[in-house]
Design a protein around this motif. Structure first.
Motif, PDB file in Angstrom:
ATOM      1  N   PRO B 277       0.834  -1.204   0.057  1.00 58.13           N
ATOM      2  CA  PRO B 277      -0.058   0.063  -0.041  1.00 58.13           C
ATOM      3  C   PRO B 277       0.826   1.352   0.166  1.00 58.13           C
ATOM      4  O   PRO B 277       0.544   2.381  -0.688  1.00 58.13           O
ATOM      5  N   ASN B 280       2.398   1.729  -3.459  1.00 56.64           N
ATOM      6  CA  ASN B 280       1.512   2.098  -4.333  1.00 56.64           C
ATOM      7  C   ASN B 280       0.969   3.566  -4.114  1.00 56.64           C
ATOM      8  O   ASN B 280       1.191   4.255  -5.311  1.00 56.64           O
ATOM      9  N   ALA B 281       1.118   4.160  -3.025  1.00 57.09           N
ATOM     10  CA  ALA B 281       0.898   5.535  -2.780  1.00 57.09           C
ATOM     11  C   ALA B 281       1.766   6.340  -3.171  1.00 57.09           C
ATOM     12  O   ALA B 281       1.685   7.431  -3.940  1.00 57.09           O
ATOM     13  N   GLU B 284       2.045   6.448  -7.072  1.00 53.74           N
ATOM     14  CA  GLU B 284       0.748   7.243  -7.412  1.00 53.74           C
ATOM     15  C   GLU B 284       1.175   8.715  -7.506  1.00 53.74           C
ATOM     16  O   GLU B 284       0.746   9.401  -8.461  1.00 53.74           O
ATOM     17  N   ALA B 357      -4.270   9.862  -3.894  1.00 53.84           N
ATOM     18  CA  ALA B 357      -3.637   8.627  -4.190  1.00 53.84           C
ATOM     19  C   ALA B 357      -4.465   7.492  -3.543  1.00 53.84           C
ATOM     20  O   ALA B 357      -4.631   6.596  -4.272  1.00 53.84           O
ATOM     21  N   ARG B 358      -4.678   7.691  -2.212  1.00 50.84           N
ATOM     22  CA  ARG B 358      -5.738   6.688  -1.726  1.00 50.84           C
ATOM     23  C   ARG B 358      -7.010   6.375  -2.534  1.00 50.84           C
ATOM     24  O   ARG B 358      -7.198   5.310  -2.814  1.00 50.84           O
ATOM     25  N   ILE B 361      -5.883   4.428  -5.807  1.00 48.85           N
ATOM     26  CA  ILE B 361      -5.801   3.380  -5.618  1.00 48.85           C
ATOM     27  C   ILE B 361      -6.911   2.242  -5.257  1.00 48.85           C
ATOM     28  O   ILE B 361      -6.944   1.288  -5.948  1.00 48.85           O
ATOM     29  N   SER B 364      -8.706   1.549  -8.500  1.00 48.38           N
ATOM     30  CA  SER B 364      -8.269   0.693  -9.370  1.00 48.38           C
ATOM     31  C   SER B 364      -8.060  -0.607  -8.731  1.00 48.38           C
ATOM     32  O   SER B 364      -8.235  -1.902  -9.324  1.00 48.38           O
ATOM     33  N   ILE B 365      -8.077  -1.001  -7.719  1.00 48.61           N
ATOM     34  CA  ILE B 365      -8.314  -2.441  -7.080  1.00 48.61           C
ATOM     35  C   ILE B 365      -9.743  -2.756  -7.173  1.00 48.61           C
ATOM     36  O   ILE B 365      -9.956  -3.813  -7.623  1.00 48.61           O
ATOM     37  N   VAL B 398      -4.540   0.623   2.388  1.00 50.65           N
ATOM     38  CA  VAL B 398      -4.443   1.856   1.550  1.00 50.65           C
ATOM     39  C   VAL B 398      -4.831   2.888   2.400  1.00 50.65           C
ATOM     40  O   VAL B 398      -4.308   4.067   2.692  1.00 50.65           O
TER      41      VAL B 398
END
Lengths: 429, 426
Positions: B277, B280-281, B284, B357-358, B361, B364-365, B398
Motif C-alpha cells: 500500500p 502504491n501510494a 501514485e 492517491a488513496r 488506488i 483501481s483495486i 491503503v
C-alpha cells in the motif's frame, strides 16, 4: 423544432442479453445509459469531430473555413484547462477517478472511469467539455508538448506504415495526414481558430454522452438538466475531396530503422453505407474475417510457407473511408503481395466457402458479445455506434442476417488491381 | 470475491473464482521456474513451436479453424518474467455457454477444457522431438522477433536501461531468449524441456467464470491428466531483490536513428511485499496520474516532454523513470525529477496528494473485479510476489498509509543508472 422536454426510450437485445436507455435530452444531446453491476462506472462525452474535419462550411456562410491540420487533436489537449486556472484532471483526482481523452479521424472524446462520486465526476466532465478556455500563452505551451508527441509518433514504424498506405490509397483525402498534424501545421493554431472549431463542432446536437455502470437514468437526466443549455441548430457541411475508386499510386516505399521489411496492403472501397450502416459494416467484416482472419486460407498458406510470421487484417469503415487492410512484417513484401492478389482474385471468382463463412460469423458474433464485458468497452461501443450513425444492438443481429452471396458479391466488386496499394517499410542500409 | 484454492497435484494449485458476471470465461495454467539464459531461450522457442499444432490439429490452420468454430476461443502460450522468475503461461478465453445462439447449441466450456488437455497431452512430437520443420521455421521467426526489438524505441530503450541497471542480476536476462541460445536448440531438447516443466516446475492454474456443481471436478480432472503422476512438489521460486553493485551512477549513452531521444533512469528502491500500500501510494503521487509530480512538473510546468513516467518492479525493488525527450532537455528533466523525488523524501507530501492517491488506488483495486482476465492475472501475480491478495484487506491498508511512510519510502530511492538513447535524426 426545439424539443421542450427530455424523451426517453429503452431498447433490449435478447441476443446480447443487454438493455439501454436513450435520453433524447432537450438540450439536443443524445445520452445513452447502460445500467450494469460493475465496480467502475465509465462515461464518455464526445463529438463527431476528428482530424478529417479541416475544411467545413457553416450554414449561412458563403465561404468554407479551412483550418490547420491537427487542430481537432490540439483542441482535445486544451479542453482540460478551465477558466479558473484549474486543470480538470485535478477535479477528477479528488475522487480517485481516472480521466483521459482521444482524437481519431472522425471523433473526439473525453472520458472518465470511477468507482465512487459518479455524479461529481459527471458534472466535471460536462463542465469541462462545455466551457472552453484558450489563451495565447496556453496555446503556445501546448505547441511544445504536442511537438514532442509528434516526434514520438514519427519514431513508430506502424504509424509510418499506416500513413504511407493512406498516401498511396488516397489522392487528396485528409486521412493521409497524421491525426496530430505536423510541427509546422500546429504552429499556425491560434485561440481564435480553436474557438471557431469548438463553436462549430462541439454543438450538443453533434455530440453524445454514453455511460455504463451502476447509475440510474433519472440522476443522469437531472444532472444534464442542471448543466446543459439548449443548443442552437447544427448544420455543418463537411467538405471532403471526391475520391475515385482507384488508388493514387500502387507502391509507397519508406526507409526506416527496422529489423526487417514491414508491409501494409490496402484495398480501396468507395461504396457508401446507403442508410444501412450496420449491414454495410457486417458484410465487410464478414468478408475480412472469412478471407483474411487467422483461420482463413491465406493466413495458413503464408504462415506455413514461412512467408510471414503472422499478419493482422481489419476493415475500416469510418465516415467515407472504406479500406480493407492487411499488415505485417516479412522478408519479401512483393511475394506476399502477389500471394494476396492471387488469393483475392481467386475468391472473387469462386466465392468464399460455406465453412469459411460460418466460421467467420461465429468469430464476429463472439467478439461482439464479448465487447459487452466491461463498463469502458460498453460505453465506448455506444459512442462508436453514435459516431457511425449505427444502432449498436442491430449489429449483432446483422451478423446473422448477412448472406454468403452478399459477401461473394462484395469480393467480386472489390478485388480489382486498380484498388490495390501497398506501403513497404524498408530497413535503412 | 470468493477464491477457492485447491491442490491439484504436488506443487500445483488450482484457484477458482466462480462468477456469472462475465460473458466469457478465463482459464490459465502457469508454470514458474528460475529465469536462466538457457531455459529462457528454450521456453521462448517452445511456446512458439507448440502453437503450431497438436496431434489432432497438426497445423496452424487446423488449430485456428478448430478454435474459431468454438466461437473464437482465443488461446496463447507465452513467456514472461516476474523479477527473476520465468513464467510459461497458457491462457484461454472463451464465450460463456449461455451466450451461444439458441439454434447452434454448443458446450464451449467442456470443449475448451478438452482443448487444454489436447494442447498439453497430445503435442506434435515425433521420436521424442518436436517436429523439426516447425522448430526451424519458428527459430527463424523468434530470431526475427528478438532482432525486431529495436523497432519499438520505447520498449527497446527500457530493455537496454534495465539491462544496464540490473547488470549480473538474473532478472537482466530477457525472457524471450537470446539469439545465441535460440540458434542451437534442437527439437529433442525442446521436448525434454517440456517434459521437465510438467514434472519439476511449480504450477498455478486459475479459472474465472461460470460455475456449476461439476465445474471444479472437470478442472481438476483435466489438470491431473496434464500434470504427470511423478510430479515434484516444487515450491514457487523466489526472486532476489536487486542490490546495486557500486555507489556510483552508471551513465550510458547509445544511439538510434530516431526523431526523439529516450531517457531511462534506474533506481534501487528496496521493498517488501507487506509494504505494497505504501509503495502504491508513493508511485501514485510521484508519477501515476496527470496530477502526479512528474506529469505536473516535468511535462506541464516545464514543458520538457510529452511523457515522463515512473514504474516500479515490486519483485526486484527497483524503479525506472522513462521519458521520450530531446537531448537538449535531458539535464533539465533529470534535475526536476531529482528535485521532486528529494522533496517527497524530505517529507513534502501533502494531505491532498495522499487523499487523491488513496482514492485512485482503491478505485483501481475495485476495478480489477470487472474483467475476468484482469482479476485472474492480478491474482496470479500477487501469488508469485508473495503479496497479500485479499482485496478488502488491501483497500483497508491503503486507507492507513501516512505521509511519513510515503516520505520514508521515497527516501530509499537511489539513482544507480542513467541511460540515454540519443536520436540521430532529431
Amino acid at each position: 423544432m426545439i424539443q421542450a422536454n427530455n424523451l426517453t426510450e429503452t431498447k433490449k437485445s435478447r441476443l446480447l442479453g443487454e438493455e439501454y436507455t436513450l435520453i433524447r435530452h432537450k438540450s439536443g444531446l443524445d445520452i445513452y445509459v447502460v445500467k450494469k453491476d460493475f465496480s467502475a462506472t465509465y462515461a464518455v462525452f464526445g463529438t463527431r469531430y476528428g482530424s478529417l474535419d479541416n475544411c467545413f462550411r457553416i450554414k449561412g456562410e458563403e465561404r468554407p473555413v479551412e483550418v490547420p491540420e491537427g487542430i481537432a487533436h490540439f483542441l482535445e489537449h486544451k479542453m482540460f484547462e478551465m477558466e479558473d486556472g484549474r486543470d480538470a484532471f485535478e477535479l477528477y483526482a479528488e475522487t480517485g477517478a481516472e480521466a483521459n481523452a482521444y482524437t481519431s479521424i472522425d471523433r473526439t472524446a473525453y472520458l472518465f472511469s470511477c468507482t465512487s462520486d459518479f455524479e461529481t465526476n459527471l458534472r466535471t466532465l460536462l463542465r469541462m467539455v462545455t466551457s472552453p478556455f484558450f489563451t495565447e500563452q496556453t496555446v503556445k505551451k501546448e505547441q511544445g508538448i504536442i511537438g514532442e508527441e509528434i516526434r514520438m509518433c514519427e519514431d513508430r514504424p506502424w504509424d509510418a506504415l499506416h500513413y504511407g498506405l493512406m498516401r498511396a490509397v488516397y489522392k487528396a483525402h485528409p486521412v493521409r495526414i497524421p491525426i496530430t498534424g505536423t510541427v509546422e501545421s500546429i504552429a499556425e493554431i491560434t485561440p481564435e481558430l480553436l474557438y471557431n472549431c469548438y463553436n462549430t463542432f462541439y454543438n450538443l446536437r453533434n455530440m453524445a454522452l454514453c455511460i455504463c455502470g451502476n447509475v440510474d437514468v433519472e440522476s443522469v437526466a437531472a444532472i444534464a438538466d442542471e448543466m446543459l443549455e439548449i443548443a442552437p441548430s447544427c448544420e455543418i457541411e463537411r467538405i471532403l475531396p471526391e475520391e475515385s475508386p482507384e488508388v493514387d499510386h500502387s507502391r509507397e516505399i519508406i526507409e526506416m530503422q527496422v529489423s526487417k521489411p514491414m508491409f501494409s496492403i490496402g484495398v480501396k472501397d468507395c461504396e457508401s453505407a446507403e442508410g444501412e450502416p450496420c449491414h454495410y459494416e457486417a458484410v465487410r467484416n464478414l468478408l475480412c474475417e472469412s478471407l483474411f482472419g487467422m483461420s482463413g486460407d491465406l493466413y495458413s498458406e503464408l504462415y506455413e510457407s514461412g512467408a510471414v510470421g503472422g499478419y493482422g487484417a481489419a476493415y475500416f469503415t469510418e465516415r467515407d473511408i472504406g479500406l480493407l487492410n492487411i499488415y505485417g512484417d516479412c522478408d519479401d513484401p512483393e511475394a506476399v503481395f502477389e500471394k494476396f492478389r492471387e488469393y483475392a482474385e481467386r475468391v472473387a471468382q469462386t466465392g468464399v466457402s460455406e465453412e469459411q463463412f460460418i466460421r467467420a460469423r461465429r468469430v464476429l458474433y463472439a467478439q461482439t458479445v464479448r465487447s459487452f464485458e466491461s463498463s469502458s468497452d460498453i460505453a465506448e461501443a455506444f459512442f462508436s455506434a453514435f459516431a457511425a450513425g449505427q444502432e449498436l444492438f442491430d449489429y449483432a443481429e446483422e451478423i446473422y442476417r448477412v448472406t454468403k452471396e452478399e459477401v461473394d458479391m462484395l469480393a467480386r466488386r472489390l478485388f480489382r488491381p486498380e484498388r490495390y496499394a501497398m506501403c513497404v517499410l524498408k530497413p535503412v542500409e | 470475491m470468493t477464491v477457492n484454492r485447491i491442490t491439484a497435484a504436488p506443487g500445483a494449485q488450482l484457484s477458482v473464482i466462480p462468477t456469472d458476471k462475465f460473458k466469457s470465461n478465463y482459464f490459465a495454467l502457469n508454470f514458474y521456474l528460475p529465469l536462466e539464459k538457457q531455459s529462457a531461450g528454450e521456453l521462448s522457442l517452445l511456446s512458439r513451436v507448440m502453437l503450431r499444432g497438436t496431434e489432432p490439429h497438426p497445423s496452424i490452420g487446423e488449430l485456428n479453424r478448430y478454435t474459431d468454430m468454438l466461437y473464437n476461443l482465443t488461446f496463447s502460450l507465452a513467456v514472461s518474467a516476474i523479477g527473476s522468475v520465468q513464467t510459461f503461461s497458457f491462457r484461454m478465453d472463451f464465450l460463456g455457454d449461455r451466450f451461444v445462439p439458441q439454434a447452434e447449441k454448443a458446450d464451449i466450456l467442456d470443449s475448451a477444457l478438452d482443448f487444454a488437455q489436447e494442447f498439453f497431452c497430445r503435442p506434435l512430437v515425433r521420436d521424442g522431438a518436436f517436429l523439426s520443420e516447425y522448430v526451424e521455421s519458428e527459430r527463424k521467426l523468434l530470431i526475427d522477433r528478438i532482432e525486431g526489438e529495436i523497432n519499438n524505441k520505447d520498449r527497446y530503450a527500457m530493455r537496454r536501461g534495465r539491462m544496464h541497471l540490473l547488470g549480473e542480476h538474473p532478472a537482466a536476462i530477457s525472457p524471450n531468449g537470446d539469439i545465441e541460445t535460440v540458434s542451437c536448440v534442437t527439437g529433442a531438447q525442446l521436448y525434454e524441456r517440456f517434459r521437465s516443466i510438467l514434472v519439476n516446475a511449480h504450477a498455478e492454474a486459475l479459472y474465472v467464470g461460470e460455475f456449476s456443481p461439476d465445474t471444479e471436478g472437470k478442472l481438476l480432472d483435466v489438470l491431473r491428466k496434464i500434470l504427470p503422476e511423478n510430479r515434484v512438489d516444487a515450491p514457487m521460486p523466489e526472486t532476489d531483490s536487486f542490490k546495486p553493485a557500486s555507489d556510483g551512477v552508471g551513465e550510458i549513452v547509445e544511439e538510434a536513428k530516431t526523431r526523439q531521444g529516450r531517457m531511462v533512469l534506474g533506481y534501487s528502491l528496496p521493498y517488501t511485499g507487506e509494504e505494497s500500500p505504501v509503495a502504491n501510494a508513493f508511485i501514485e503521487i510521484f508519477s501515476a496520474s496527470p496530477v502526479s509530480r512528474l506529469f505536473a512538473n516535468v511535462r506541464e510546468k516545464l514543458n520538457l516532454c510529452y511523457y515522463c513516467s515512473a514504474s516500479m518492479d515490486f519483485s526486484l525493488g527497483i524503479m525506472t523513470v522513462m521519458s521520450g525527450i530531446s537531448e537538449k532537455n535531458v539535464e533539465k528533466a533529470r534535475a526536476e525529477i531529482s528535485r521532486q523525488l528529494n522533496g517527497m523524501a524530505s517529507g513534502d507530501v501533502s494531505d491532498t496528494e495522499l487523499d487523491r492517491a488513496r482514492s485512485a488506488i482503491v478505485s483501481s483495486i475495485k476495478t480489477l473485479k470487472d474483467t475476468p482476465s484482469s482479476l485472474g492475472e492480478w491474482y496470479l501475480r500477487r501469488i508469485v510476489q508473495g503479496a497479500p491478495s485479499d482485496i478488502d484487506a488491501l483497500m483497508d491498508g491503503v486507507g492507513r498509509v501516512s505521509a511519513e511512510q510515503v516520505a520514508e519510502f521515497a527516501s530509499r530511492a537511489r539513482l544507480c543508472m542513467a541511460y540515454f538513447l540519443r536520436g540521430t535524426d532529431e
